[in-house]
Scaffold this active site. Structure first.
Site, mmCIF file in Angstrom:
data_model
loop_
_atom_site.group_PDB
_atom_site.id
_atom_site.type_symbol
_atom_site.label_atom_id
_atom_site.label_comp_id
_atom_site.label_asym_id
_atom_site.label_seq_id
_atom_site.Cartn_x
_atom_site.Cartn_y
_atom_site.Cartn_z
ATOM 1 N N GLU A 85 -36.171 -27.990 -82.624
ATOM 2 C CA GLU A 85 -36.424 -26.599 -82.201
ATOM 3 C C GLU A 85 -35.343 -26.115 -81.237
ATOM 4 O O GLU A 85 -35.108 -26.722 -80.186
ATOM 5 C CB GLU A 85 -37.816 -26.497 -81.560
ATOM 6 C CG GLU A 85 -38.262 -25.058 -81.379
ATOM 7 C CD GLU A 85 -39.691 -24.948 -80.871
ATOM 8 O OE1 GLU A 85 -40.532 -25.812 -81.203
ATOM 9 O OE2 GLU A 85 -39.954 -23.996 -80.122
ATOM 10 N N LYS A 280 -48.802 -27.125 -76.702
ATOM 11 C CA LYS A 280 -47.739 -27.356 -77.706
ATOM 12 C C LYS A 280 -46.374 -27.234 -77.027
ATOM 13 O O LYS A 280 -45.459 -28.021 -77.272
ATOM 14 C CB LYS A 280 -47.879 -26.339 -78.847
ATOM 15 C CG LYS A 280 -46.944 -26.552 -80.009
ATOM 16 C CD LYS A 280 -45.599 -25.877 -79.846
ATOM 17 C CE LYS A 280 -44.710 -26.103 -81.069
ATOM 18 N NZ LYS A 280 -43.337 -25.672 -80.827
ATOM 19 N N ASP A 296 -43.879 -43.879 -80.142
ATOM 20 C CA ASP A 296 -44.708 -43.376 -81.242
ATOM 21 C C ASP A 296 -45.300 -42.010 -80.838
ATOM 22 O O ASP A 296 -46.270 -41.933 -80.088
ATOM 23 C CB ASP A 296 -45.814 -44.418 -81.489
ATOM 24 C CG ASP A 296 -46.780 -44.028 -82.584
ATOM 25 O OD1 ASP A 296 -46.810 -42.845 -82.972
ATOM 26 O OD2 ASP A 296 -47.522 -44.913 -83.031
ATOM 27 N N HIS A 393 -34.856 -13.987 -75.765
ATOM 28 C CA HIS A 393 -33.796 -14.146 -76.762
ATOM 29 C C HIS A 393 -32.951 -12.874 -76.834
ATOM 30 O O HIS A 393 -31.733 -12.914 -76.863
ATOM 31 C CB HIS A 393 -34.410 -14.416 -78.148
ATOM 32 C CG HIS A 393 -34.973 -15.793 -78.253
ATOM 33 N ND1 HIS A 393 -34.199 -16.915 -78.210
ATOM 34 C CD2 HIS A 393 -36.240 -16.225 -78.403
ATOM 35 C CE1 HIS A 393 -34.963 -17.982 -78.316
ATOM 36 N NE2 HIS A 393 -36.211 -17.593 -78.437
#
Ligand code: MEV
Length: 439
Positions: A85, A280, A296, A393
């Protein structure tokens, strides 16, 4: 229409590729070329990768980036991050720099306990079962001596084994609930090997336990497996600064920024739809470190989200406060990470990532990963409550246009403010700057 295939894993790599290309792609030659382009020219290194999993047909690249300037407990780290990302490394680096100038991050490990369970069915007198488990405690440990001896030498091992009555959840269901200290290893193989031995010992001894009836001897082990829910393997990371130092380049005051971040965190604490996205964003930072260090990430993800729902409702993993003019932002998160075993020394890039991190202990890596998560969340919060993510952005682009046109600082500030409410296109920016200069 492709047909099922038998013995696929036994085909050579070339034959596997040929089969996939012919049966599942329209242009087999292109498919082969793409897959081969990603093979490593060093055949030894390629073989290493081939053998990580079954049926390898190529390598799947992820960018490995560096987020520098992370001051954690007084040590300056450059954190390797493996992630696709685009904004993650940039956001982490920005947050690292911001906090570097405000004393850096502090982090500490609150616990390192790992958990594993033998799930079994016992149809009989619970008191007798309790007596049986007490009776076999020394045997459970003796039978695992060989498995645990190296771990014990390193200061770890089995810390406890208790019987848990789960009959309220399911008929005749009990557990051996064991806890472990695995030092610098994540310890999954160690724990699972111990658990499988516990199950064997329990079944063997049950057959000879005089107080059991025939039926009671007939214990059924359903499974023996570690748990990735590790609320006792916990790390805390924190930043703080006077509210006045929380200044933003935008027109919002430091007080407003602090208040809004606290409010945004409260929303994530109360509202699961928001909490999932909030967390997230945290995991953007953590997973990138977990991947780069060969850990992991599925185990980490599963454990973290279970922890976020531990009180019966999914909530934020971070918290924030403003008290007596001090802004605080922190995270408490379970992270069962390892810096030895698994892929850690086998994968050359993982090995290198650990070297860049100055060969951390598992506890140090827990702190680094938690800080990466906190930094990522701080960067997201700050953007969300000020400019908004998209505006951030666009701001980059807007400033590029203004810089091209030689705008001064005051003009930039005014127009950045103006374009919060207006869509920034090249033409609109030129027009707005001309109008501002005329005015
Ligand atoms: C994007 O990958 C992550 C964010 O959506 C996190 C958040 O909303 O807090 C920006």
């Amino acid at each position: 229409m492709a047909q099922p295939i038998k013995g696929f894993s036994k085909l050579s790599k070339e034959d596997k590729i040929d089969w996939v290309a012919r049966n599942y792609t329209l242009n087999p030659e292109d498919t082969k070329e793409i897959l081969q382009t990603y093979w490593h020219p060093d055949s030894g290194l390629q073989k290493l990768h081939d053998e990580f999993i079954e049926n390898t047909i190529s390598n799947f690249y992820l960018p490995l980036g560096i987020a520098p300037n992370f001051l954690i407990n007084g040590t300056l780290y450059a954190i390797p991050m493996a992630i696709e990302e685009s904004s993650v490394v940039a956001a982490a680096s920005k947050a690292a720099k911001f906090w570097l100038e405000r004393g850096g991050f502090s982090a500490r490990v609150l616990g390192t306990e790992k958990i594993g369970q033998v799930h079994f069915i016992y149809n009989g007198d619970e008191k007798k079962l309790q007596k049986f488990i007490s009776h076999i405690q020394p045997l459970l440990r003796r039978d695992t001596d060989e498995i645990t001896k190296n771990m014990v030498k390193r200061g770890g091992g089995i810390t406890d084994i208790v019987l848990v009555d789960k009959r309220k959840a399911m008929e005749n269901y009990f557990q051996l609930h064991a806890t472990f200290e695995t030092m610098d290893a994540m310890g999954a193989n160690f724990i699972n090997t111990c658990l499988e031995q516990f199950a064997k010992t329990m079944l063997r001894e049950a057959r000879n336990f005089r107080e059991f009836s025939e039926d009671e001897r007939d214990i059924e082990v359903v499974m023996s497996i570690l748990s990735n829910y590790v609320p006792g393997c916990l790390v805390r990371a924190e930043v703080s600064c006077p509210v006045s130092e929380l200044n933003d380049e935008e027109s919002m005051t430091a007080d407003e920024v602090a208040e809004k971040i606290v409010r945004a965190v409260r929303i994530a604490q109360k509202e699961p739809y928001r909490a999932v996205t909030h967390n997230k964003g945290i995991m953007n930072g953590i997973d990138a470190v977990v991947q780069a260090t060969g850990n992991d990430f599925r185990a980490i993800e599963a454990g973290v989200h279970a922890f976020a729902a531990k009180d019966g409702r999914y909530t934020s993993l971070t918290d924030a406060s403003v008290e007596n003019g001090i802004f605080r932002f922190w995270i408490e998160i379970p992270l069962a990470l390892g810096t030895v075993g698994g892929l850690t020394r086998l994968h050359p890039l993982v090995n290198l990532a650990l070297k860049i991190l100055q060969n951390p202990s598992a506890e140090e890596l827990m702190q680094i990963a938690a800080v990466a998560g906190l930094a990522q969340n701080f960067a997201a919060m700050r953007s969300l409550v000020t400019t908004g993510i998209q505006q951030g952005h666009m701001k980059m682009h807007l400033l590029n246009i203004l810089n091209q046109m030689g705008a001064n600082d005051q003009e930039k500030k005014t127009l950045v403010h103006y374009f919060r409410e207006h869509t920034a296109t090249h033409g609109a920016v030129v027009e707005a700057l001309q109008k501002l200069r005329q005015d």
